[in-house]
Enzyme design. Structure first.
Site, PDB file in Angstrom:
ATOM      1  N   HIS A  12     -28.607  12.336  25.387  1.00  0.00           N
ATOM      2  CA  HIS A  12     -29.206  12.634  26.702  1.00  0.00           C
ATOM      3  C   HIS A  12     -30.617  12.034  26.689  1.00  0.00           C
ATOM      4  CE1 HIS A  12     -29.972  14.614  30.407  1.00  0.00           C
ATOM      5  NE2 HIS A  12     -29.976  15.873  30.047  1.00  0.00           N
ATOM      6  N   HIS A  27     -22.916   5.574  30.802  1.00  0.00           N
ATOM      7  CA  HIS A  27     -23.298   6.777  31.534  1.00  0.00           C
ATOM      8  C   HIS A  27     -22.038   7.472  32.011  1.00  0.00           C
ATOM      9  CE1 HIS A  27     -25.325   9.396  34.370  1.00  0.00           C
ATOM     10  NE2 HIS A  27     -26.416   9.118  33.704  1.00  0.00           N
ATOM     11  N   ASP A  32     -32.612   4.836  30.077  1.00  0.00           N
ATOM     12  CA  ASP A  32     -33.311   4.872  28.793  1.00  0.00           C
ATOM     13  C   ASP A  32     -33.437   3.504  28.130  1.00  0.00           C
ATOM     14  OD1 ASP A  32     -33.781   7.645  28.722  1.00  0.00           O
ATOM     15  OD2 ASP A  32     -31.664   7.958  28.305  1.00  0.00           O
TER      16      ASP A  32
HETATM   17  N1  CMC Z   1     -22.004   1.797  23.165  1.00  0.00           N
HETATM   18  C1  CMC Z   1     -20.751   1.444  22.807  1.00  0.00           C
HETATM   19  N2  CMC Z   1     -19.651   2.027  23.306  1.00  0.00           N
HETATM   20  C2  CMC Z   1     -19.806   3.006  24.194  1.00  0.00           C
HETATM   21  C3  CMC Z   1     -21.098   3.437  24.608  1.00  0.00           C
HETATM   22  C4  CMC Z   1     -22.210   2.788  24.068  1.00  0.00           C
HETATM   23  N3  CMC Z   1     -23.434   3.139  24.427  1.00  0.00           N
HETATM   24  N4  CMC Z   1     -20.951   4.449  25.497  1.00  0.00           N
HETATM   25  C5  CMC Z   1     -19.644   4.658  25.623  1.00  0.00           C
HETATM   26  N5  CMC Z   1     -18.947   3.794  24.838  1.00  0.00           N
HETATM   27  C6  CMC Z   1     -17.508   3.651  24.736  1.00  0.00           C
HETATM   28  C7  CMC Z   1     -16.893   4.878  24.035  1.00  0.00           C
HETATM   29  O1  CMC Z   1     -16.831   4.677  22.641  1.00  0.00           O
HETATM   30  C8  CMC Z   1     -15.545   4.924  24.701  1.00  0.00           C
HETATM   31  O2  CMC Z   1     -14.749   3.895  24.135  1.00  0.00           O
HETATM   32  P1  CMC Z   1     -13.159   4.129  23.883  1.00  0.00           P
HETATM   33  O3  CMC Z   1     -12.564   4.290  25.250  1.00  0.00           O
HETATM   34  O4  CMC Z   1     -12.721   2.895  23.173  1.00  0.00           O
HETATM   35  O5  CMC Z   1     -13.051   5.367  23.052  1.00  0.00           O
HETATM   36  C9  CMC Z   1     -15.812   4.527  26.135  1.00  0.00           C
HETATM   37  O6  CMC Z   1     -16.965   3.691  26.077  1.00  0.00           O
HETATM   38  C10 CMC Z   1     -16.062   5.707  27.067  1.00  0.00           C
HETATM   39  O7  CMC Z   1     -17.171   6.429  26.571  1.00  0.00           O
HETATM   40  P2  CMC Z   1     -17.307   7.997  26.563  1.00  0.00           P
HETATM   41  O8  CMC Z   1     -17.962   8.424  25.283  1.00  0.00           O
HETATM   42  O9  CMC Z   1     -15.996   8.640  26.905  1.00  0.00           O
HETATM   43  O10 CMC Z   1     -18.298   8.225  27.780  1.00  0.00           O
HETATM   44  P3  CMC Z   1     -19.055   9.565  28.149  1.00  0.00           P
HETATM   45  O11 CMC Z   1     -19.139   9.620  29.625  1.00  0.00           O
HETATM   46  O12 CMC Z   1     -18.464  10.739  27.468  1.00  0.00           O
HETATM   47  O13 CMC Z   1     -20.517   9.347  27.505  1.00  0.00           O
HETATM   48  C11 CMC Z   1     -22.761   8.684  27.225  1.00  0.00           C
HETATM   49  C12 CMC Z   1     -21.620   8.941  28.232  1.00  0.00           C
HETATM   50  C13 CMC Z   1     -24.043   8.398  27.995  1.00  0.00           C
HETATM   51  C14 CMC Z   1     -22.978   9.968  26.371  1.00  0.00           C
HETATM   52  C15 CMC Z   1     -22.370   7.481  26.319  1.00  0.00           C
HETATM   53  O14 CMC Z   1     -22.191   6.327  27.099  1.00  0.00           O
HETATM   54  C16 CMC Z   1     -23.408   7.232  25.215  1.00  0.00           C
HETATM   55  O15 CMC Z   1     -23.341   7.883  24.177  1.00  0.00           O
HETATM   56  N6  CMC Z   1     -24.376   6.291  25.446  1.00  0.00           N
HETATM   57  C17 CMC Z   1     -25.444   6.054  24.478  1.00  0.00           C
HETATM   58  C18 CMC Z   1     -26.497   7.133  24.588  1.00  0.00           C
HETATM   59  C19 CMC Z   1     -27.335   6.974  25.834  1.00  0.00           C
HETATM   60  O16 CMC Z   1     -27.805   5.898  26.161  1.00  0.00           O
HETATM   61  N7  CMC Z   1     -27.560   8.124  26.521  1.00  0.00           N
HETATM   62  C20 CMC Z   1     -28.411   8.173  27.714  1.00  0.00           C
HETATM   63  C21 CMC Z   1     -27.639   8.483  28.945  1.00  0.00           C
HETATM   64  S1  CMC Z   1     -28.517   8.191  30.462  1.00  0.00           S
HETATM   65  C22 CMC Z   1     -29.855   9.282  30.530  1.00  0.00           C
HETATM   66  C23 CMC Z   1     -29.590  10.689  30.193  1.00  0.00           C
HETATM   67  O17 CMC Z   1     -28.557  11.275  30.497  1.00  0.00           O
HETATM   68  O18 CMC Z   1     -30.461  11.257  29.585  1.00  0.00           O
END
Ligand code: CMC
Length: 436
Positions: A268, A307, A363
């Site tokens: 987050h 996201h 971010d």
């Molecule tokens: N890098 C590489 N792969 C990714 C990333 C990433 N940053 N984010 C998601 N994926 C992949 C994930 O592994 C999954 O792949 P597969 O279908 O092969 O298993 C697919 O994309 C879907 O991802 P998810 O984990 O189901 O997506 P989510 O909605 O649960 O998670 C998230 C959203 C923001 C937690 C995630 O994208 C992430 O961890 N990003 C990196 C951390 C980040 O930048 N967070 C800040 C978010 S924005 C500001 C805030 O909220 O504070």
């Protein structure tokens, strides 16, 4: 048959149910009447991580993740970032309308007169370990304000709520700055009421021995824009925490501290700090392809990408890139920016990221900009928490004035044992062996 309805046939019983649809949703409680018999509890939905569950009706922040749209109370974020100040946007989020000139003047004056911390709070902060993380200090100190303002328990009194809201918005920068000064071993600086919200924050952070701190106006405005961009983001993890804790009628200091705790996690608000670490690890533009390869092999995530809601470019990231130009004109270009831009270029062309609709989020560039402005990475999430306090408090007010809201209490799907006979201690199997 009314049009705004859905008809469900339960194949277990052959029974048909017609449920109303309102605002593109059905009420989860309407599913309870779908039963296999008198003893059946009724149908529930299973939605770990709230992937498809609306927990409230809200009129504060609107996001269309597919189109990359973000609006506060109907106003596009781009317009607010260009024309408004952070405290003006805070007023909009909290009260629903942009302030008139005199309303804004009074509002700014009131927030400015709530920036001081009680001396006991200062003493409390002095007790932290010399190198404590500023975010952990912020969380603890915000919850400690509950001891200073016991009147905050009157959450059903609108006047008391408003007073706590002003106190929290006023004091967040003071606590944040003191967390920083403590971490670097500098004496705390008291607020200066002649300065604007962001200028005063810079004063409390960076004043050394000069009699009057003069903030660089370009940096102060860029920080104000960053605060506008971070002020609210509908039902994200920390806002959901604010609402969950607020729903038990805990006071706003404790609820805000809980929300800030949720924000601190690397998935987050903690992501901005992680982006900087990642860019340090990559080291140079030439190493970007190898790093992307590693991510695609499942070895970690590209921090600042992806996201839950935006499946298109995060509009906040676009504005940050635009605001960054003015900052870099003052500070000079940052080598990390070049690595980040290369990372973005390669990632956006890559099938892995395109198929998963992963784009830079807020971010990705904010950390680079914060660093150029002179902030340590440990402060990045603190910088997120200051403006997000406004969003948390707006959502908290909305929750408390919504007659449909009650204590937040999800259900579970039971996957454990049925009743078991008690096992005397001498007959028990060690847990480690039992789990092998
Ligand atoms: N890098 C590489 N792969 C990714 C990333 C990433 N940053 N984010 C998601 N994926 C992949 C994930 O592994 C999954 O792949 P597969 O279908 O092969 O298993 C697919 O994309 C879907 O991802 P998810 O984990 O189901 O997506 P989510 O909605 O649960 O998670 C998230 C959203 C923001 C937690 C995630 O994208 C992430 O961890 N990003 C990196 C951390 C980040 O930048 N967070 C800040 C978010 S924005 C500001 C805030 O909220 O504070």
């Amino acid at each position: 048959m009314p049009q705004d309805t859905i008809t469900i046939t339960d194949n277990r019983t052959g029974q048909t149910y017609t449920l109303p649809i309102e605002n593109g949703t059905i009420r989860a409680m309407d599913l309870r009447k779908i039963k296999t018999g008198a003893d059946d509890f009724g149908l529930m939905t299973y939605d770990p991580a709230f992937m498809n569950t609306a927990s409230c009706r809200s009129a504060i922040t609107y996001i269309d993740g597919d189109k990359g749209i973000l609006r506060y109370r109907g106003y596009p974020i781009e317009v607010l970032a260009e024309h408004s100040s952070f405290l003006e946007v805070a007023y909009l989020l909290l009260f629903g309308e942009l302030p008139t000139a005199s309303e804004l003047k009074n509002w700014v004056n009131e927030i400015t007169h709530h920036t001081m911390l009680h001396e006991t709070t200062k003493k409390f902060m002095e007790g932290f370990r010399y190198n404590a993380h500023p975010m952990a200090m912020l969380v603890s100190t915000v919850s400690a304000l509950s001891t200073v303002y016991p009147d905050a328990k009157n959450i059903h009194d609108p006047a008391s709520r408003l007073l706590q809201i002003k106190r929290l918005i006023g004091k967040m920068p003071s606590i944040a700055a003191m967390s920083y000064r403590h971490n670097v071993g500098f004496p705390y600086v008291y607020p200066d009421n002649d300065l604007t919200y962001t200028e005063n924050f810079m004063n409390m952070l960076w004043k050394i021995v000069e009699p009057k701190y003069a903030a660089n106006p370009v940096i102060a405005r860029a920080l104000d824009i960053l605060f506008i961009l971070h002020a609210d983001h509908e039902q994200n993890c920390s806002t959901n925490t604010m609402r969950a804790v607020g729903s038990s009628h805990a006071d706003p200091y404790l609820a805000t501290a809980s929300a800030a705790s949720a924000l601190s996690g690397p998935l987050h608000g903690g992501a901005n700090e992680e982006v900087l670490r990642m860019l340090d690890e990559i080291g140079s533009k030439d190493n970007v392809p190898a790093y992307i390869k590693k991510i695609k092999e499942g070895k970690g995530k590209l921090m600042g990408f992806g996201h839950r809601v935006y499946k298109n470019y995060d509009p906040r990231a676009k504005i940050i890139k635009w605001a960054a130009d003015s900052v870099f004109e003052v500070t000079g270009r940052n080598t990390k920016l070049e690595i980040a831009m290369e990372l973005e270029r390669i990632a956006l062309e890559d099938d892995y990221f395109a198929q998963r609709r992963l784009y830079p989020n807020v971010d990705f560039y904010s950390g680079i900009m914060y660093q150029a402005m002179g902030f340590k990475p440990e402060m990045f999430t603190v910088l997120f928490a200051i403006p997000r306090t406004v969003g948390w408090l707006s959502q908290w007010q909305e929750l408390l004035t919504d007659p449909e809201q009650k204590i937040a209490r999800p259900r579970q799907v039971w996957i454990g044992h049925e009743t078991r006979a008690f096992v005397p201690i001498e007959k028990r199997t060690p847990v480690v062996a039992a789990t092998r």
